[in-house]
Design a protein around this motif. Structure first.
Motif, PDB file in Angstrom:
ATOM      1  N   HIS A  66       9.846  -3.103  -5.669  1.00  0.00           N
ATOM      2  CA  HIS A  66      10.545  -3.148  -4.369  1.00  0.00           C
ATOM      3  C   HIS A  66      11.135  -4.537  -4.119  1.00  0.00           C
ATOM      4  O   HIS A  66      10.418  -5.508  -3.917  1.00  0.00           O
ATOM      5  CB  HIS A  66       9.606  -2.756  -3.227  1.00  0.00           C
ATOM      6  CG  HIS A  66      10.313  -2.637  -1.907  1.00  0.00           C
ATOM      7  ND1 HIS A  66      11.364  -1.775  -1.693  1.00  0.00           N
ATOM      8  CD2 HIS A  66      10.152  -3.300  -0.727  1.00  0.00           C
ATOM      9  CE1 HIS A  66      11.803  -1.896  -0.457  1.00  0.00           C
ATOM     10  NE2 HIS A  66      11.092  -2.819   0.158  1.00  0.00           N
ATOM     11  N   HIS A  68      14.965  -6.587  -2.571  1.00  0.00           N
ATOM     12  CA  HIS A  68      16.336  -6.570  -2.039  1.00  0.00           C
ATOM     13  C   HIS A  68      16.931  -7.852  -2.617  1.00  0.00           C
ATOM     14  O   HIS A  68      16.938  -8.896  -1.957  1.00  0.00           O
ATOM     15  CB  HIS A  68      16.342  -6.582  -0.517  1.00  0.00           C
ATOM     16  CG  HIS A  68      15.455  -5.531   0.100  1.00  0.00           C
ATOM     17  ND1 HIS A  68      15.869  -4.229   0.284  1.00  0.00           N
ATOM     18  CD2 HIS A  68      14.175  -5.577   0.551  1.00  0.00           C
ATOM     19  CE1 HIS A  68      14.886  -3.531   0.829  1.00  0.00           C
ATOM     20  NE2 HIS A  68      13.852  -4.325   0.998  1.00  0.00           N
ATOM     21  N   HIS A 221      11.925   2.999   2.393  1.00  0.00           N
ATOM     22  CA  HIS A 221      10.804   2.361   3.101  1.00  0.00           C
ATOM     23  C   HIS A 221      10.066   3.447   3.876  1.00  0.00           C
ATOM     24  O   HIS A 221      10.712   4.210   4.597  1.00  0.00           O
ATOM     25  CB  HIS A 221      11.303   1.353   4.132  1.00  0.00           C
ATOM     26  CG  HIS A 221      12.017   0.166   3.560  1.00  0.00           C
ATOM     27  ND1 HIS A 221      13.377   0.017   3.619  1.00  0.00           N
ATOM     28  CD2 HIS A 221      11.544  -0.943   2.947  1.00  0.00           C
ATOM     29  CE1 HIS A 221      13.714  -1.144   3.068  1.00  0.00           C
ATOM     30  NE2 HIS A 221      12.632  -1.736   2.642  1.00  0.00           N
ATOM     31  N   HIS A 262       5.898   0.321   0.765  1.00  0.00           N
ATOM     32  CA  HIS A 262       4.946  -0.108   1.802  1.00  0.00           C
ATOM     33  C   HIS A 262       3.796   0.884   2.017  1.00  0.00           C
ATOM     34  O   HIS A 262       2.664   0.584   1.681  1.00  0.00           O
ATOM     35  CB  HIS A 262       5.636  -0.443   3.134  1.00  0.00           C
ATOM     36  CG  HIS A 262       6.655  -1.530   2.985  1.00  0.00           C
ATOM     37  ND1 HIS A 262       6.338  -2.755   2.448  1.00  0.00           N
ATOM     38  CD2 HIS A 262       7.981  -1.572   3.258  1.00  0.00           C
ATOM     39  CE1 HIS A 262       7.414  -3.502   2.403  1.00  0.00           C
ATOM     40  NE2 HIS A 262       8.431  -2.811   2.884  1.00  0.00           N
ATOM     41  N   ASP A 313       8.999  -7.217  -2.379  1.00  0.00           N
ATOM     42  CA  ASP A 313       9.916  -7.111  -1.244  1.00  0.00           C
ATOM     43  C   ASP A 313      10.906  -8.274  -1.320  1.00  0.00           C
ATOM     44  O   ASP A 313      10.919  -9.009  -2.300  1.00  0.00           O
ATOM     45  CB  ASP A 313       9.160  -7.064   0.090  1.00  0.00           C
ATOM     46  CG  ASP A 313       9.941  -6.297   1.174  1.00  0.00           C
ATOM     47  OD1 ASP A 313      11.114  -5.940   0.939  1.00  0.00           O
ATOM     48  OD2 ASP A 313       9.369  -6.057   2.252  1.00  0.00           O
TER      49      ASP A 313
HETATM   50 ZN   LIG Z   1      12.014  -3.714   1.848  1.00  0.00          ZN
END
Ligand SMILES: [Zn+2]
Length: 451
Positions: A66, A68, A221, A262, A313
């Motif tokens: 995960h 970005h 998510h 998550h 993340d």
């Molecule tokens: Zn995220």
């Protein structure tokens, strides 16, 4: 190129096999032999370049499920805030001003950081643009990745166009380095009808571009914190009882191709559904702690046999792409939270970062372990360091004592992308300069409020 890695300790992550004084033979992109150095040395002499891994430990490259990636440009821009305030007042407003070039530049920086910390595959969710994008940045650095396009109810038309372009141009491209995904942002930003439609689009794209071993997946998510049912109620006037997963299941969108990031605020009932539907989890402990989102019930999910992988993340909620740190925090967090030091032991955590990561991305046929027939995605870690002596147990050191800077050499898809901490594909200085320049321009556009 054909080469042989010699004299190292190989943590294969396959049948719990550890080979001391081991060797790995690689031809083109693929691992063709794994065994004792004395045996392979004879078989793969002439025509094979040699990498000496004496005093080093060889592991499958780490898999970050995960990210970005583009958000490295926002590293340190806004910290110490609650999730919703952080997103709505700081992150989303600045993201409106990000250009395709910013996205590419941010992803380039994250790709370099990932490789330098032993990560060979990254699952990233961001805005895709045909002009410049994360896929291009990954392919350029030689990083393997699943690149998605994030979808929101407020821009369905643009999303659909972007998804088609992304899948057509990038799925299974760059010598098989890049896969793509369909990424509904979350159950509170994507309405139920659109959520269903996005699954349908994923299946259509799979029919067109996917093959059985390399499918297009979904990345979303889910239940990042306890307020999510309330946010869904506010956005779509839907009452979520008994958990967000149960709500998603009622839409028929959960299956083995879904990576749910998550899974913090989930119920026992949710866990049952996840097991039943074979939903894959990306656990992001550092981001969850930083945003005080809560602690995901990881030991419970693991006990049920659910695939739980690890993610960092974004670089603005972590604030690094360091999977070694994430492994250690994972191992510590669940022991502490449950007052039970036997939970999330080192071996299990290393599995979460390798074999389980591969399963989460539906890529286990090619990556996640060091075995014959798999793609050569490998990290070699220098164990000749004071903090890695004496040596009782390599896996203990990898999770509790090693640092990402101990990673010496990284091979992805049979290509040496970093050797003795030098990158072959890209100029690091130049990439850092590009990031600073992009940041300055971005802040200037915000100040003048122009896009
Ligand atoms: Zn995220």
């Amino acid at each position: 190129m054909n080469f042989i890695i010699q004299n190292g300790t190989i943590i294969t992550m396959h049948n719990q096999k550890i080979i001391r004084e081991g060797a790995i033979a690689i031809e083109d992109r693929t691992i063709v032999d794994v065994g004792k150095n004395r045996d392979l040395k004879r078989k793969y002499g002439r025509g094979y370049e040699k990498i000496d891994a004496r005093h080093e430990v060889i592991i499958p490259g780490l898999i970050n499920t995960h990210q970005h990636a583009a958000m490295s440009l926002l590293r340190g821009y806004a910290d110490d805030l609650p999730l919703q305030e952080w997103l709505e007042k700081w992150i989303w407003p600045i993201e409106k001003h990000m250009t395709p070039h910013d996205i590419y530049t941010g992803a380039l920086l994250t790709a370099i950081e990932s490789i330098m910390s032993g990560t060979t595959t990254v699952n990233t969710m961001y805005h895709y643009t045909p002009k410049e994008n994360e896929a291009e940045a990954f392919a350029q650095t030689g990083l393997r990745g699943v690149v998605g396009h994030v979808c929101f109810s407020w821009r369905k038309k643009e999303d659909k166009r972007a998804l088609r372009d992304l899948a057509g141009k990038w799925h299974n491209k760059a010598n098989g380095l890049i896969h793509v995904s369909v990424d509904p942002h979350s159950p509170y930003t994507v309405d139920p009808e659109y959520m269903k439609e996005l699954k349908q689009i994923r299946e259509e794209l799979n029919e067109k571009y996917g093959v059985e071993n390399t499918p297009i997946i979904s990345h979303v998510h889910v239940a990042e914190n306890v307020n999510e049912p309330e946010k869904i109620r506010k956005a779509f006037k839907i009452k979520v009882k008994d958990g967000v997963m149960k709500y998603l299941d009622s839409l028929g969108v959960l299956d083995k191709r879904v990576v749910a990031a998550h899974c913090v605020a989930i119920t026992d009932r949710d866990i049952g559904i996840m097991k039943q539907r074979n939903v894959k989890v990306s656990h992001n402990p550092v981001s969850n702690l930083k945003l005080a989102a809560g602690i995901s019930p990881v030991p419970k999910m693991l006990a049920k046999g659910i695939t739980v992988s690890l993610g960092t993340d974004s670089p603005s909620s972590n604030n690094t792409a360091d999977m070694f740190e994430t492994m250690k925090v994972t191992a510590l967090l669940h022991k502490g939270a449950n007052k039970n030091p036997t939970l999330t032991p080192a071996r299990q955590v290393l599995e979460m970062a390798t074999t389980e990561g591969a399963k989460a991305l539906s890529w286990e046929n090619e990556i996640g372990s060091i075995e014959v027939g798999k793609k050569a995605d490998i990290a070699i870690i220098d164990f000749k360091k004071p903090h890695l002596h004496p040596l009782h147990d390599e896996i203990s050191h990898l999770v509790y004592a090693a640092r990402s800077a101990d990673v010496n050499t990284v091979i992805i898809n049979g290509r040496i992308v970093m050797e003795n901490r030098l990158l072959s594909s890209i100029n690091i200085e130049k990439a850092m300069e590009m990031a600073e320049k992009a940041k300055a321009n971005l802040l200037e556009r915000i100040r003048r409020n122009v896009k």
